[in-house]
Design an enzyme around this catalytic site. Structure first.
Site, PDB file in Angstrom:
ATOM      1  N   GLU A  23       0.809  -1.234   0.000  1.00  0.00           N
ATOM      2  CA  GLU A  23       0.000   0.000   0.000  1.00  0.00           C
ATOM      3  C   GLU A  23       0.835   1.273   0.000  1.00  0.00           C
ATOM      4  O   GLU A  23       0.297   2.360  -0.197  1.00  0.00           O
ATOM      5  CB  GLU A  23      -0.950   0.068   1.213  1.00  0.00           C
ATOM      6  N   GLY A  24       2.137   1.167   0.274  1.00  0.00           N
ATOM      7  CA  GLY A  24       2.980   2.343   0.453  1.00  0.00           C
ATOM      8  C   GLY A  24       3.324   2.601   1.908  1.00  0.00           C
ATOM      9  O   GLY A  24       4.019   3.580   2.229  1.00  0.00           O
TER      10      GLY A  24
END
Lengths: 344, 344
Positions: free
Chosen positions: A306-307
């Site tokens: 997702e980062g």
């Protein structure tokens, strides 16, 4: 000779009111930012934005994960509603979240924060044929380049990579094997935390895809099309676009690392703009970072995607730039230097 | 049975829209914060403040560093003027900087941001006698307790340790040797980056102090008085005060680690409030962290002191609390759980 910003940063570091060498990896980051900007101090890398590239994977049908494919679209909705880990971490470091749909299987309704860059409803099964056509891969790369450009034009000065796609660690493993010359056994990890039987199946699927395509790293776009995902392709463009705009980009985990291998094969100098945010627990991620020569800022045992891991490194990157800009020199601060002459 | 906050956090983590276990060290931090608060989600650890305890050292006269002693006071002035690395890093993470004078040799003029808690003009030479009297050590510990109380009363919800004191890695090495049962050779590091001859002299000085005092870890205050510094003593109190107020505190490098060994010997349960911000390159720091059972959040090769490494970990701590507060559950977000039943 080093680039002008690099030389200036190294020289300035010797005069700052910090013992020589004591800033360790933070100084290295500062030098890289100065080199990228061509000036010291480098501009502050603020504001930051994380681009979460989302796509689905035909190889999901091979049973490589216990998570249903529709979770990709459900998690995108969760990102847009602000309910996911990426949102919590982005809020912590003051970054914006943008989701880029490059190929989620379900059609997504327009929403604030969702960039529609859909190439198709996910990839095909890489064990039955190429995951994408060459044209699809190229189109997704272009979507990523456009995303970097759009986000920099909007005023962002630090880009962060993110990803969402059930089964995307399978595609990542195949990409990393192809570019690092390693085997399915070495690259295939537990992803979301799969059990032994699923891990064995996933490893066999990666091996089958590699045997079928015999991917040739000398043709990076062909490798990407054969075994990659649409979000990998989008990230390839994002990384190339950021580098072309001389904008630093913080890489998240194994999906970003796999995309970075493709991007580095296409344009080796682009890696000057890339900062490894963290080391995920996926074995292929460490192989990718080593191949790229990137040292991760953090090592927190994360495997969320997702980062998230990259976002936690954003303050480290900002601190590196701010140190070069704000820390006084010995002369200016009236601090006596150590006996015995010059700093090394 | 675990504490109420711990059990609630562990249960909540299984329902959050994150793969089980994927938050790694960030989840561990969240559980610790919930345990400390006795509730889940734990309160957001904001705002943060770094307390930089400053003092001078009689052992400086033994030639353990090429930096003149007056640099301690000069760097304090640099902190107060906003020109040091600690200021740049604090600005990056939104933390306030407070300097606590527990024993700088030079008299310091009153200034905003300087807390006058002076016990004396530095310590005596630990190789000629005890560095402090027992009463001096106790007074500095009390000053640290008061500092924690004052900063929490002022509204801070996360404390960060910092230090300044030329020669204080020498005192740190002696403290770590005493509490971990290791030798001068194992604990003595390069500090600000000293050369081989100075390192050999520093190691011999640490060995001499240990041989002279034969410090007994069963009497922690005596060990602190014999070979510690006033800033170590202040940090001991700060760590105990934070724990008594159930307020998390992020530990910086080897000086904080040495102080934490003293504090843990005085009150073992206090360590529940302590978070290791980073691992410095000083060998004694790793020995201290291992003895305390604390896993550092970051490992960036820093050896600045001042609180710099701990400050870079502040967003990781905040993200841990925010994840427990903000991340939606599978039910609430309408995200399908994986096939095959319950999360582990």
């Amino acid at each position: 000779d080093p680039a002008p910003g690099v030389a200036a940063a190294r020289e300035h570091l010797t005069r700052m009111t910090v013992p020589p060498g004591a800033l360790g990896g933070v100084a290295d980051l500062g030098v890289r930012l100065a080199g990228l900007a061509g000036t010291c101090p480098p501009p502050l890398p603020e504001p930051a934005v994380v681009a979460v590239f989302a796509g689905d994977h035909g190889v999901h049908a091979r049973g490589v994960t216990p998570w249903p494919q529709e979770v990709t679209a459900q998690m995108v909705a969760n990102f847009l509603a602000g309910g996911a880990a990426v949102n919590a971490f982005a809020a912590t470091v003051g970054a914006e979240v943008q989701v880029v749909d490059v190929g989620v299987a379900a059609e997504l309704a327009p929403a604030p924060g969702l960039l529609p860059r859909r190439i198709g409803p996910g990839t095909a099964d890489m064990t039955a044929g190429p995951a994408m056509t060459r044209d699809e891969a190229r189109a997704a790369v272009h979507a990523g380049i456009e995303t970097a450009r759009d986000l920099v034009v909007a005023g962002n000065r630090l880009l962060v990579t993110g990803d969402m796609g059930i089964a995307n660690t399978t595609a990542s493993a195949a990409l990393v094997a192809a570019f690092t010359g390693t085997s399915a056994d070495q690259v295939t990890g537990r992803g979301t935390g799969i059990d032994d039987a699923t891990h064995a199946r996933k490893t066999a699927v990666v091996a089958e895809a590699l045997a079928r395509h015999e991917p040739d790293p000398a043709d990076p776009l062909a490798v990407l099309a054969a075994v990659g995902g649409l979000e990998h392709a989008g990230l390839v463009g994002f990384l190339l676009g950021a580098a072309a705009l001389r904008t630093p980009v913080v890489l998240d985990g194994v999906v970003s690392g796999a995309a970075a291998l493709v991007a580095a094969a296409l344009a080796p100098t682009a890696s000057h703009a890339w900062i490894a945010g963290h080391r995920s627990v996926e074995p292929a991620h460490t192989l990718a970072l080593d191949h790229l020569g990137l040292a991760p800022a953090l090592d927190l045992g994360l495997r969320v995607g997702e980062g998230t891991g990259a976002l936690l490194a954003v303050p480290v990157v900002t601190a590196a730039a701010r140190a070069l800009a704000d820390v006084a020199t010995f002369d200016a601060a009236g601090v006596t230097e150590k006996n015995g002459g010059d700093a090394p």
